[in-house]
Design a protein around this motif. Structure first.
Motif, PDB file in Angstrom:
ATOM      1  N   GLY A 107      84.052-127.700  14.502  1.00 52.29           N
ATOM      2  CA  GLY A 107      83.773-126.836  15.485  1.00 52.29           C
ATOM      3  C   GLY A 107      82.107-126.501  15.723  1.00 52.29           C
ATOM      4  O   GLY A 107      81.888-125.627  16.521  1.00 52.29           O
ATOM      5  N   LYS A 108      81.377-127.406  15.232  1.00 55.17           N
ATOM      6  CA  LYS A 108      79.869-127.265  15.076  1.00 55.17           C
ATOM      7  C   LYS A 108      79.507-127.158  16.916  1.00 55.17           C
ATOM      8  O   LYS A 108      78.711-126.086  17.024  1.00 55.17           O
ATOM      9  CB  LYS A 108      79.081-128.147  14.353  1.00 55.17           C
ATOM     10  N   GLU A 137      78.038-138.339  19.390  1.00 53.67           N
ATOM     11  CA  GLU A 137      78.344-137.598  20.487  1.00 53.67           C
ATOM     12  C   GLU A 137      77.550-137.804  22.061  1.00 53.67           C
ATOM     13  O   GLU A 137      78.060-137.622  22.932  1.00 53.67           O
ATOM     14  CB  GLU A 137      78.039-136.142  20.236  1.00 53.67           C
TER      15      GLU A 137
HETATM   16  N1  LIG Z   1      88.733-122.428  19.740  1.00 56.72           N
HETATM   17  C1  LIG Z   1      89.060-123.436  19.929  1.00 56.72           C
HETATM   18  N2  LIG Z   1      90.280-123.656  20.964  1.00 56.72           N
HETATM   19  C2  LIG Z   1      90.523-124.899  21.270  1.00 56.72           C
HETATM   20  N3  LIG Z   1      89.994-125.846  21.310  1.00 56.72           N
HETATM   21  C3  LIG Z   1      88.712-125.904  20.342  1.00 56.72           C
HETATM   22  C4  LIG Z   1      88.382-124.702  19.618  1.00 56.72           C
HETATM   23  N4  LIG Z   1      87.158-124.902  19.130  1.00 56.72           N
HETATM   24  C5  LIG Z   1      86.956-126.070  19.255  1.00 56.72           C
HETATM   25  N5  LIG Z   1      87.976-126.923  19.855  1.00 56.72           N
HETATM   26  C6  LIG Z   1      88.056-128.176  20.236  1.00 56.72           C
HETATM   27  O1  LIG Z   1      88.032-128.997  19.189  1.00 56.72           O
HETATM   28  C7  LIG Z   1      87.305-130.103  19.141  1.00 56.72           C
HETATM   29  C8  LIG Z   1      86.331-130.486  17.918  1.00 56.72           C
HETATM   30  O2  LIG Z   1      85.351-129.461  18.259  1.00 56.72           O
HETATM   31  P1  LIG Z   1      83.938-129.537  18.102  1.00 56.72           P
HETATM   32  O3  LIG Z   1      83.289-130.785  18.908  1.00 56.72           O
HETATM   33  O4  LIG Z   1      83.119-128.316  18.417  1.00 56.72           O
HETATM   34  O5  LIG Z   1      83.740-129.917  16.561  1.00 56.72           O
HETATM   35  P2  LIG Z   1      82.545-130.597  15.912  1.00 56.72           P
HETATM   36  O6  LIG Z   1      82.575-129.948  14.212  1.00 56.72           O
HETATM   37  O7  LIG Z   1      81.321-130.499  16.388  1.00 56.72           O
HETATM   38  O8  LIG Z   1      83.034-132.028  15.672  1.00 56.72           O
HETATM   39  P3  LIG Z   1      82.107-133.430  15.123  1.00 56.72           P
HETATM   40  O9  LIG Z   1      82.440-133.702  13.711  1.00 56.72           O
HETATM   41  O10 LIG Z   1      82.302-134.430  15.934  1.00 56.72           O
HETATM   42  O11 LIG Z   1      80.490-133.006  14.975  1.00 56.72           O
HETATM   43  C9  LIG Z   1      86.687-130.262  20.717  1.00 56.72           C
HETATM   44  O12 LIG Z   1      87.819-131.048  21.538  1.00 56.72           O
HETATM   45  C10 LIG Z   1      86.720-128.786  21.053  1.00 56.72           C
HETATM   46  O13 LIG Z   1      86.781-128.678  22.475  1.00 56.72           O
END
Ligand SMILES: Nc1ncnc2c1ncn2[C@@H]1O[C@H](COP(=O)(O)OP(=O)(O)OP(=O)(O)O)[C@@H](O)[C@H]1O
Length: 466
Positions: A107-108, A137
């Protein structure tokens, strides 16, 4: 209370959320959902331990205090004395410059977006920089890029093509009011390990540009910087040297003074050890709502991002929500403070001569990183050497290739240097759709008409086919 209406369902459903509850949804491809806030407040009383939002909101308050202190300090106001310091450091009047780390799907990006949107919604005229150094991304641009965008209005959240807001488009008549004008560099690959040295250099280029831009802008400087990073910087499968080098590049380039580690105890300990003595390292919880995105989903999103770049996006409001059209223009809806771009673009397909473009790739196509060479060995071609690509060679890799169009080099010949093209930012993208070797011509899809003669482009490893 929220009213929710999905595209396939004409009747709205109502949800009553208790304090501290979070509303989550997932959509099938092509589906859309409208949410109307009916009663109550969507800022929130934070009492539940079920969601990560209390931690994010508390964090925002601490960051906000840092911004206010930094601005007061810059303006020499006595406000400085009255604003509570972050983490008890009464000497510090530095604005928050935050690096977000965390494993895949922690979720970063969502945390980055939440913190940026809280900042710009605070009503203090903050304009923080959102830095995206995750080439898988694409941030506000296309995958393969790294970018820095000053954010002055809430980021658009309604399309998976641009989870970090949409940049302005090639449409001649319309630039939506909050479309971004990011500074973009082309790394050209999805994985950070493919050419770590190049990524390191581009990160430092971004940093230099951000500081140049902020030099005469105390409000912008006080607003701070938020850096969203690729998961490989935190993944246990990635070599320690590679991770540490890129983390250090980010810390140096953006003068990071707060590291946020999303839900990863071991990484938190590692960061505390490495950076804890000179900056704040905070572990924040991973939201239970984060969705595990698989490779298939990501590749579908990449295609969608490419398509949106050339053809624009149509935003479909679910039927039965006429009130959402209030305040719309021909080109966009303004909903809940966000502008949803609704643009159909007309790219141009042109036949050009091979000699119109100077095409480079950076480093050899298949090259082990320097660290993998035997000790003492040097290579003939460096990872950062621009190599000319000859379209007349079968197997040049140009068919269906995404090419980044670079800003022109320095007109003053005496200011030029060998690796200058590594430091030129991107002004757009083209895709090679056909190659005619006998006639030395190729067909390219470009976002707009206009001569490409004399332009420099860089080939990466991204391909796209309609
Ligand atoms: N609280 C939440 N409720 C619903 N969906 C969520 C929530 N937080 C994140 N998401 C969804 O989960 C998915 C992954 O989240 P995000 O892209 O923020 O993670 P990340 O750690 O940045 O991923 P990566 O490993 O690709 O860098 C996205 O589709 C996002 O919309």
């Amino acid at each position: 209370m929220f009213a929710e209406m999905a595209e396939e369902r004409a009747t709205p459903r109502e949800w009553i959320l208790n304090a501290g509850y979070e509303y989550r949804f997932e959509l099938d491809p092509g589906a859309s959902l409208a949410i109307k806030h009916v009663t109550g407040q969507a800022s929130t009383e934070y009492i539940s331990e079920e969601t990560a939002m209390p931690a994010y909101a508390n964090l925002h308050l601490a960051l906000e205090a840092m911004r206010v202190r930094a601005l007061s300090h810059a303006q020499g106001s006595d406000e400085l004395e009255r604003t509570p310091p972050y983490d008890g450091d009464s000497e510090s009047a530095e604005p928050p410059r935050i690096l977000i780390l965390g494993p895949p799907n922690s979720g970063k990006t969502s945390v980055a977006k939440i913190l940026i949107n809280y900042a710009v919604r605070a009503g203090q005229d903050w304009c923080p920089f959102l830095i995206n150094v995750d080439p898988s991304e694409g941030g506000p641009m296309l995958p393969g890029t790294v970018s820095a965008s000053p954010i002055s209005a809430p980021l658009q959240t309604s399309t998976p093509a641009h989870t970090l807001g949409s940049s302005s488009t090639s449409a001649p008549t319309h630039v939506s009011s909050n479309s971004l004008l990011p500074l973009v560099y082309w790394y050209g690959h999805e994985g950070t390990k493919r050419n770590g040295l190049l990524l390191d250099r581009l990160i430092r280029n971004l940093g230099e540009n951000v500081w140049d831009r902020l030099e005469d802008d105390p409000q912008g400087r006080a607003s701070g910087v938020i850096v969203d990073t690729p998961a490989s910087l935190s993944a246990s499968g990635t070599s320690g040297d590679h991770r540490q080098a890129l983390i250090k590049a980010c810390v140096d380039a953006f003068r990071v003074n707060v590291i946020l580690v999303v839900g990863h105890e071991k990484l938190n300990v590692e960061m505390q050890r490495t950076y804890g003595s000179r900056m704040t390292v905070v572990k924040i919880p991973k939201s239970g709502g984060v969705v595990e995105l698989d490779a298939l989903y990501r590749s579908r999103i990449h295609k969608y991002q490419m398509h949106s770049y050339f053809y624009g996006e149509r935003f479909s409001v679910p039927p039965g929500m006429p009130s959402l059209n209030t305040g719309s223009t021909n080109t966009g809806y303004i909903i809940g403070g966000e502008q949803n771009t609704d643009l159909a673009l007309s790219p141009s397909s042109t036949i050009i001569s091979f000699s119109d473009l100077t095409i480079y790739r950076i480093g050899e196509e298949t090259m082990a990183p320097t660290s993998a060479l035997p000790i003492g060995a040097t290579r003939v071609v460096s990872e950062m050497q621009p190599l000319l690509v000859d379209p007349a060679q079968p197997g040049s890799g140009l068919y269906n290739a995404v090419l980044a169009l670079l800003a022109p080099p320095n007109p003053d010949e005496s200011e030029r240097y060998d690796e200058e093209i590594l430091d030129l930012h991107v002004v757009g993208f083209i895709v090679v759709t056909a190659i005619d070797i006998p006639n030395k011509r190729m067909t390219v899809l470009a976002p707009s008409q206009g001569s490409l003669a004399g332009r420099i482009v860089i080939l990466g490893s991204f391909e796209w086919q309609e």
